[in-house]
Write a protein that holds these residues in place. Structure first.
Motif, short mmCIF file in Angstrom:
data_model
loop_
_atom_site.label_atom_id
_atom_site.label_comp_id
_atom_site.label_asym_id
_atom_site.label_seq_id
_atom_site.Cartn_x
_atom_site.Cartn_y
_atom_site.Cartn_z
N LEU A 86 0.77 33.50 -12.10
CA LEU A 86 -0.63 33.89 -12.29
C LEU A 86 -0.88 35.36 -11.95
N ARG A 87 -0.08 35.93 -11.06
CA ARG A 87 -0.21 37.37 -10.79
C ARG A 87 0.09 38.19 -12.04
N GLU A 88 0.96 37.69 -12.90
CA GLU A 88 1.31 38.39 -14.13
C GLU A 88 0.21 38.26 -15.18
N VAL A 89 -0.59 37.21 -15.10
CA VAL A 89 -1.55 36.88 -16.15
C VAL A 89 -2.99 37.27 -15.80
N ILE A 90 -3.39 37.10 -14.53
CA ILE A 90 -4.78 37.31 -14.13
C ILE A 90 -4.89 38.59 -13.30
N ARG A 91 -5.67 39.53 -13.81
CA ARG A 91 -5.91 40.79 -13.11
C ARG A 91 -6.63 40.50 -11.79
N GLY A 92 -6.12 41.03 -10.69
CA GLY A 92 -6.75 40.85 -9.38
C GLY A 92 -6.59 39.44 -8.82
N TYR A 93 -5.57 38.73 -9.26
CA TYR A 93 -5.38 37.33 -8.86
C TYR A 93 -5.38 37.14 -7.34
N ASP A 94 -4.75 38.03 -6.60
CA ASP A 94 -4.65 37.87 -5.15
C ASP A 94 -6.00 37.96 -4.44
N LYS A 95 -7.00 38.50 -5.09
CA LYS A 95 -8.34 38.59 -4.49
C LYS A 95 -9.16 37.33 -4.73
#
Length: 76
Positions: A33-42
C-alpha cells in the motif's frame, strides 16, 4: 497479480478505485500500500481486508491475493 480495491479517501489518494500490481515475492500489506497510496503512513484510521478477512498491515500478501482498504467511517 494482487488486486487492490480502494474506497473513499484511499481511492482519492491513489487516483483509482482499483489497482492491480504484480509482486515477485510475498510482501506485507503495508509494503504494497505504500507503493500505491500517497501518504499511506499518515493514514491511521483504516480497515484492511485480505481475501475477505480482516487483516493488519503486517499481514503477508501473495501474488493472487486481494486487498481491500477503506477508511473508518464515523458520524453522529
Amino acid at each position: 497479480m494482487v488486486k487492490i480495491r480502494l474506497m473513499g479517501a484511499m481511492a482519492h489518494l491513489a487516483g483509482a478505485k482499483e489497482v492491480n500490481i504484480k509482486i515477485e515475492e510475498p510482501k506485507t500489506v503495508d509494503e504494497i500500500l505504500r507503493e500505491v497510496i500517497r501518504g499511506y503512513d499518515k493514514l491511521h484510521d483504516k480497515i484492511i481486508f485480505v481475501n475477505g478477512k480482516v487483516a493488519r498491515g503486517d499481514a503477508i500478501v501473495h501474488d493472487s491475493d486481494e486487498i481491500k482498504v477503506m477508511p473508518v467511517l464515523s458520524g453522529g
